[in-house]
Each structure stands twice: as structure tokens, then as C-alpha cells.
Design a protein around this motif. Sequence first.
Motif: not given
Length: 602
Positions: A216-223, A232-242
Motif C-alpha cells: 500500500a505504501y509503494v502504491r501511494a508513492a505513485g510512479g 534490515a528490511a524493505a521498510d522505506r520508500v523514497v518518493a516525492d509524495r508525502a
Amino acid sequence: MTTTEPSPAATALPSLRLARERFLSGRPLPGGVPEEVVAGWRRARFFGVPHDLKEPPVAPSRPVESALLGAARPVLDRIVPALGADRSLLVLTDERLRVLWTAGSVPGLDPCPVLSEQEVGNNSAALALRTRRRAEVHGPEHFLDRWQVVSAVSVPVLAPEGGRVAGTLTVASPASRLGATRSPHPQAALAEAAAAAVETELRARAGRAERVLLDAYVRAAGGSGRAVVDDAAADRVVADRAVVVLDGRNRLISESAQQWLTPEVLGALERTAVSARHADAVGDVGQPRDTGLPELPEGAGYVARIEPVRLDDVVIGIVAVLEPLAGPVPSVPAVPRPPCSLTGSSVSWRHAVGRAVELARSPEPILLTGERGTGKSALALELLGTAARAAVEIADAAQDPGLESALPTWPADRPLLLRHAERLAQPGVAALNSLLDTRPDTRLLVTYTPGAPVGPCLQRLLDRLSARSVTLPPLRERTEDIRELLPALAPRPAPGQPPLTWTLDALRALERYPWPGNVTELAHVVRALAEHRRMSGPVRRAELPDAVREGPAARPLSPMEHAERAAILEALRRHGGNKARAAAALGIGRATLYRKLRGYRV
């Protein structure tokens, strides 16, 4: 899950019944009574539990939803048929010893809605929760009259995060089945197997929920979003959206959102996530099924658009997308944070603080007990209020055991805070007992850390104060408060700087660690990271101290063992995991290092 030996004492049950009758009547106890049994009776008396309790205590509100109950129900339903012929009662509690589920029956035994020692005295579930091991309590070892014919075995159920006790599983049966002596409970193996099966089911379910939240996090971050996988884990997404994803325990925060978030906004979003889950669980489909705009603190400068996150059509969290209002985002004024000594929303902590506040309304003495670092002195000062806090006289028995310098100069119209009552020498105990004899309504707050043997005079003082006492829970028993404590313990960020935030994996490590130094130890870790870290962004697990990063030991450790384990971990880190070099640096043989590594399961 670990086990312990059967009940250690070989004392015959009739002898224990006689000893309990003597204890209740205040007469000397016979020899040979196990100390742990007497300690359980003393704790029950200390908590003010009536031994002739007829009705169960008022049931606390049960959680609207429970991951433990959802995972345990299929397992326990398969076990229930085996209980009918055996006249046994199967009980599942959560981590606060609230009863979530029962099946079976024991003649003459009505299930209680809560099994905490503060409500019903010593019992196997409370003992298993405290020791994190299998525990048995038989017949007269219980404090309550109504449980004298009951024998029970309890096993802690550990959460999949790595050691946190999620609840307990208890099997109770008539004590007569054990014969005349304390022997292993006949259903001990059943309890162990059931707890292991529940833990397996919890692990299977936890992985799915975390993956759904991350997706859900990745989808909300958009393209523009890309997942970053670290050690540790896949626990962070770098995105322009807040973007922020929360489920009431876990947080996934994009870098853009970190620049805007304040502890107050995070708290508002956490409350929205919990409300959405609860509303969905009770059938209120309006809030969780529709997008919404939660009420953020005034002056935030942006709104948060909410979408629910679902797993099997059940709301497990929310996605919050932060969107600025028209114009530049105004600076958020500093909002006074609540005192750290009052921070926490766990049931055990709010119960303790609430009782302390209630007792503080009258001027009689108050006794605050608990492990070192639980915040006894800080809470005592907070109870006095701002005006009285400036006039309080503080005496520390660790520095002045006889109170020779404190009491003679203490004005009668000022409150007195006595710290470390366990360190009082005989003259100091006598002085306090005399003070209470002559001035029973004195404004006195006493902090006491159990552990050392108690002499008769000090025991008299503790018994005298027990009716107005509060026991503060250790941090390992209220790990859900850690996420609230982190912003309260961290120094305020400089103007224009974001608050200290944490990756999901770092938060898990903080919640798994047993914190032998409690809140004081957590405060040292948080402040050291805030002052000395050079990285930007959230605190990662790799930045945590070795002992916290590596997780808890396989068994409870003494303070000396904690220090030794930490030294070993630090030596291994410095030498890149090379055990031969680490052993040489520590001045021990390699075989000794391997033996200690096996003992600590490092």
C-alpha cells in the motif's frame, strides 16, 4: 517459548494450607515454606487483594480486535474436545492478563475476566508473564480462598517480533488430581504444545500484514516511488509524495513527509489508524470505508487524505497522503509536550498513573514501587504539581541512609520525597516510623525498588504504606508505550529541522529489547542518538547500540551478564565478526568466547 522446571518446592499441600492460614492471621510461618510462595502472598497483601474475594473484579474493556485471539482461536478450537472428560479449563489472556477466551470448566471455579496480581493475587498466568517461562501454581499457593482447590499451569505466548510476550495460555484443573504433594501439572505438555501452535500461527499471519502495508505504501508513492531494500528490511520508500502508512504499531514514512511531520501530527494520524481499525471491527462502515480528513493540530499547514488498508476485507491500517494548503506551509508553533513521567497509553501504565493521581488528592503518604529506571521519582515530582514541586525537600537514602541530614532540617509544611527507601539504614527506618506515628497525614512520597532482603523494621514501614501504594510496570511489560516515549525523550529539534524519526526495523528492535534499565536506559539511547548521529533521515537499526540491535538474549540475564554480553557484541562488531580477534581483545580464550556465545545465543 521456553519452559521451566516443575514447581520447585516439595512441600506437602496440607503444610502449605497451614502456612497460608498462619500468614493470613499474622502468625509466624512454619519452616520449609518456599520463599517464592510467601513472596506471592506478600504481593497479594501489598496490592490489597482480599483473600475472601467472592466476585471476580470488574472486567476491563476487552480489545475490539485482537491479533492474538484471531490466531489462537483455530488452534484452541481443535483442543477443546480433549478438555471435556478431564474437567479442565483452558484460558487465553492478552499481554495485560485480560481474558480473551475460555473453554471447559472446573467444578466450583468461575472464570475471572482479568488475572493480574493486582486484582486476584498470585496465579500461574501472572507468574508466566513476569518470568517469560512456564509457571505452575497449585492449591494453597494461591492467595484467594476460591482458588484453594485449583491447580494451574500457564505458558507465555511470544509475539513474532522476537520475544515480546503477547499473552498467556493457561490450563486449570482440580488440585485434588495432584495428590498430596506438588507435582508437575498433568496438562503441562498440552499447554506447551498449544502455545507453540499459537506462536506458529502468529508468525504466519504477521508476514502477510506487513507485506500488505508495504505494498500500500509503494502504491501511494505513485510512479516516482522506488522501494529501497537495506540489510534490515524493505521498510522505506523514497518518493516525492508525502506518504505515511500506519497501523497503530508500525509506521512507514516517506522522506517528503518527514519534513512536515511533528510528534503532534503523528499522534493524530496514529489515533486515526486505530479508530479506523476499531470502527471496521464493530461494523461502523462509514469511517474506515470512505476517505476522510482527520483533524490535525491547528497551524499544520496541510491536510491528510486517508485511505484504509485491507487484508481479507478487514482494515489493518491507513494510508495518509499529506497535501499542503494554498500558500506556503506555515511554521508549526511549539506545543508543550506532556511530561515524560506521564507519557504512555498502555493499560498497565494508565492504571498506575491514574491510581497515583487519585492517591495524591489527599495529603497522606504515598509509596511508589518498581524496578530501577521506571520513573518513580519523576512521577512523584509530577504528582506534587508545579507549586509544591518548587518547595519539595528531597532525601536520598542511597546518600544519607540514616536521614541524619534530611529529617532534622525538614520543615513540617513542605512535602518530602524520599528516594531509594530500600537503602535505608536502621536509624532511618526508625526515624520514618516515628514520623508516621506522630504525623500520619504528613505529605510524604517514598520510592522503593524491590530486590534486596527486607528487615523487620523496613517491612513494617512498607506494610504501613502498602494501602497507599502504586507499582509502576517495567518498560518490557508496556512496550506499546515505546513509540510514545521516543518523541518525549528526544531533545527538541532545532528550528526548521524535522523531529527524530525511526525506521520500522529500528522500532521493532527497540520493542524487542528487554530494557533492564527501563525508561532511564531508553532515554540515554535516544539522547545519545539525537546528539551524536551524523546521518539524516530516520534512525536505522544499524545505528542502535549493539545489545539493542542484536535483540534480547535467549534467557533472562543478570546485570553482570548484560554487561558481559554487551562487551562481547561490541568486540565482535569492532573486529568484523572475527571471533579469534574478538577473544584476544577481550582477554579470554577462543573456547571461552564460543561457550559464552552459546550461552547467550549471540
